[in-house]
Scaffold this active site. Sequence first.
Site, PDB file in Angstrom:
ATOM      1  CG  ASP A 154     159.041  47.070  50.354  1.00  0.00           C
ATOM      2  OD1 ASP A 154     159.051  45.959  49.826  1.00  0.00           O
ATOM      3  OD2 ASP A 154     158.428  48.047  49.882  1.00  0.00           O
ATOM      4  CG  LEU A 155     163.819  47.113  45.859  1.00  0.00           C
ATOM      5  CD1 LEU A 155     165.097  47.840  46.260  1.00  0.00           C
ATOM      6  CD2 LEU A 155     164.156  45.956  44.922  1.00  0.00           C
ATOM      7  CG  ASP A 156     159.448  47.242  43.898  1.00  0.00           C
ATOM      8  OD1 ASP A 156     160.523  47.608  43.424  1.00  0.00           O
ATOM      9  OD2 ASP A 156     158.875  46.197  43.567  1.00  0.00           O
ATOM     10  CB  THR A 171     160.634  49.799  41.123  1.00  0.00           C
ATOM     11  OG1 THR A 171     160.695  49.508  42.506  1.00  0.00           O
ATOM     12  CG2 THR A 171     162.024  49.858  40.554  1.00  0.00           C
ATOM     13  CE  LYS A 191     152.372  52.110  45.604  1.00  0.00           C
ATOM     14  NZ  LYS A 191     152.439  53.451  46.189  1.00  0.00           N
ATOM     15  CB  SER A 223     161.947  43.040  48.031  1.00  0.00           C
ATOM     16  OG  SER A 223     161.237  43.170  46.821  1.00  0.00           O
ATOM     17  CB  ALA A 224     156.851  40.827  47.358  1.00  0.00           C
ATOM     18  CE  LYS A 257     157.078  42.405  51.577  1.00  0.00           C
ATOM     19  NZ  LYS A 257     157.633  43.610  50.953  1.00  0.00           N
ATOM     20  CD  GLU A 264     156.540  46.618  53.065  1.00  0.00           C
ATOM     21  OE1 GLU A 264     155.949  47.391  52.305  1.00  0.00           O
ATOM     22  OE2 GLU A 264     156.960  45.517  52.697  1.00  0.00           O
ATOM     23  CG  ASP A 265     155.872  50.877  49.312  1.00  0.00           C
ATOM     24  OD1 ASP A 265     156.245  49.726  49.618  1.00  0.00           O
ATOM     25  OD2 ASP A 265     155.433  51.174  48.186  1.00  0.00           O
TER      26      ASP A 265
HETATM   27  P1  B16 Z   1     158.094  41.119  40.667  1.00  0.00           P
HETATM   28  P2  B16 Z   1     158.288  45.085  47.242  1.00  0.00           P
HETATM   29  C1  B16 Z   1     156.775  44.113  45.256  1.00  0.00           C
HETATM   30  O1  B16 Z   1     158.004  44.580  45.727  1.00  0.00           O
HETATM   31  C2  B16 Z   1     156.006  45.227  44.558  1.00  0.00           C
HETATM   32  O2  B16 Z   1     155.565  46.187  45.492  1.00  0.00           O
HETATM   33  C3  B16 Z   1     154.796  44.670  43.846  1.00  0.00           C
HETATM   34  O3  B16 Z   1     154.130  45.701  43.166  1.00  0.00           O
HETATM   35  C4  B16 Z   1     155.258  43.580  42.877  1.00  0.00           C
HETATM   36  O4  B16 Z   1     154.139  43.000  42.206  1.00  0.00           O
HETATM   37  C5  B16 Z   1     156.012  42.521  43.652  1.00  0.00           C
HETATM   38  O5  B16 Z   1     157.118  43.105  44.311  1.00  0.00           O
HETATM   39  C6  B16 Z   1     156.523  41.400  42.758  1.00  0.00           C
HETATM   40  O6  B16 Z   1     157.466  41.927  41.888  1.00  0.00           O
HETATM   41  O7  B16 Z   1     157.055  41.009  39.604  1.00  0.00           O
HETATM   42  O8  B16 Z   1     159.272  41.968  40.285  1.00  0.00           O
HETATM   43  O9  B16 Z   1     158.507  39.772  41.205  1.00  0.00           O
HETATM   44  O10 B16 Z   1     157.458  46.305  47.434  1.00  0.00           O
HETATM   45  O11 B16 Z   1     157.907  43.917  48.150  1.00  0.00           O
HETATM   46  O12 B16 Z   1     159.765  45.366  47.218  1.00  0.00           O
HETATM   47 MG    MG Z   2     157.025  48.128  48.476  1.00  0.00          MG
END
Ligand code: B16
Ligand code: MG
Length: 217
Positions: A8-10, A16, A44, A113-114, A144, A168-169
């Site tokens: 996962d990224l964030d 982030t 998250k 990542s989402a 997710k 994953e966090d």
């Molecule tokens: P964006 P991950 C997710 O990233 C974040 O955890 C979540 O807080 C955020 O709303 C989502 O991406 C969408 O991000 O607005 O940049 O498209 O944890 O799946 O890497």
């Molecule tokens: Mg994350």
Amino acid sequence: MIEACIFDLDGVIVDTAKYHFIAWRRLANELGFDFSEEDNEKLKGVSRIDSLNLILQWGGIEMSEDKKQEWATRKNDWYREYILKMGADEMLEGVREFLDQLKANDIKYALGSASKNAGTVMKQIGLENEFQAIIDGTKTTKGKPDPQVFQMGADAMGVAPENCIVFEDAAKGVEAALNGGFYAVGVGKPEHLAKAHMVISGFKNLGWQDILNGIQQ
Ligand code: B16
Ligand code: MG
């Protein structure tokens, strides 16, 4: 036999999550309410529009779909102001060394990542060309805890979920990994990630063998 990892990224490769929190809180404040860091935990891994819907629910606010798009765009503009200032020094401690261990052990790795901003963040921290695949919110249709993002990552690497570990966090991300038949390693606090096969606090001083032992391979 583990052949690959999906990150996962964030909250896993970079922090982030703190920028998302600042930007969402600014949006809530401008709409006349606030929310806590504990509430933020529920955002998250959740897509942008689903996060906005949750926050509006917390504030007891209803708005048209057009207005929602406007606020989501505003939040994203604030968020991008932060990520465009990021550099390689914002990669979380130990991540670089852990990726090097994967390379040394012939383990493939992809991003799952989402976020629709994942490509930008990966570029900012200098990782855009080294992952076998970058699957992000611009490529998926289901969020997710649906395992789609990880299944696409595994497919791109040509590995089966049972031979792949997801890091994953977010509780929803751990659920997504388990729903897809992957091993799940939670990154963060055990109380939020209880369902994972193992939980780590981060990658600092983490050995690849520790992970294999932890998931009992
Ligand atoms: P964006 P991950 C997710 O990233 C974040 O955890 C979540 O807080 C955020 O709303 C989502 O991406 C969408 O991000 O607005 O940049 O498209 O944890 O799946 O890497
Ligand atoms: Mg994350």
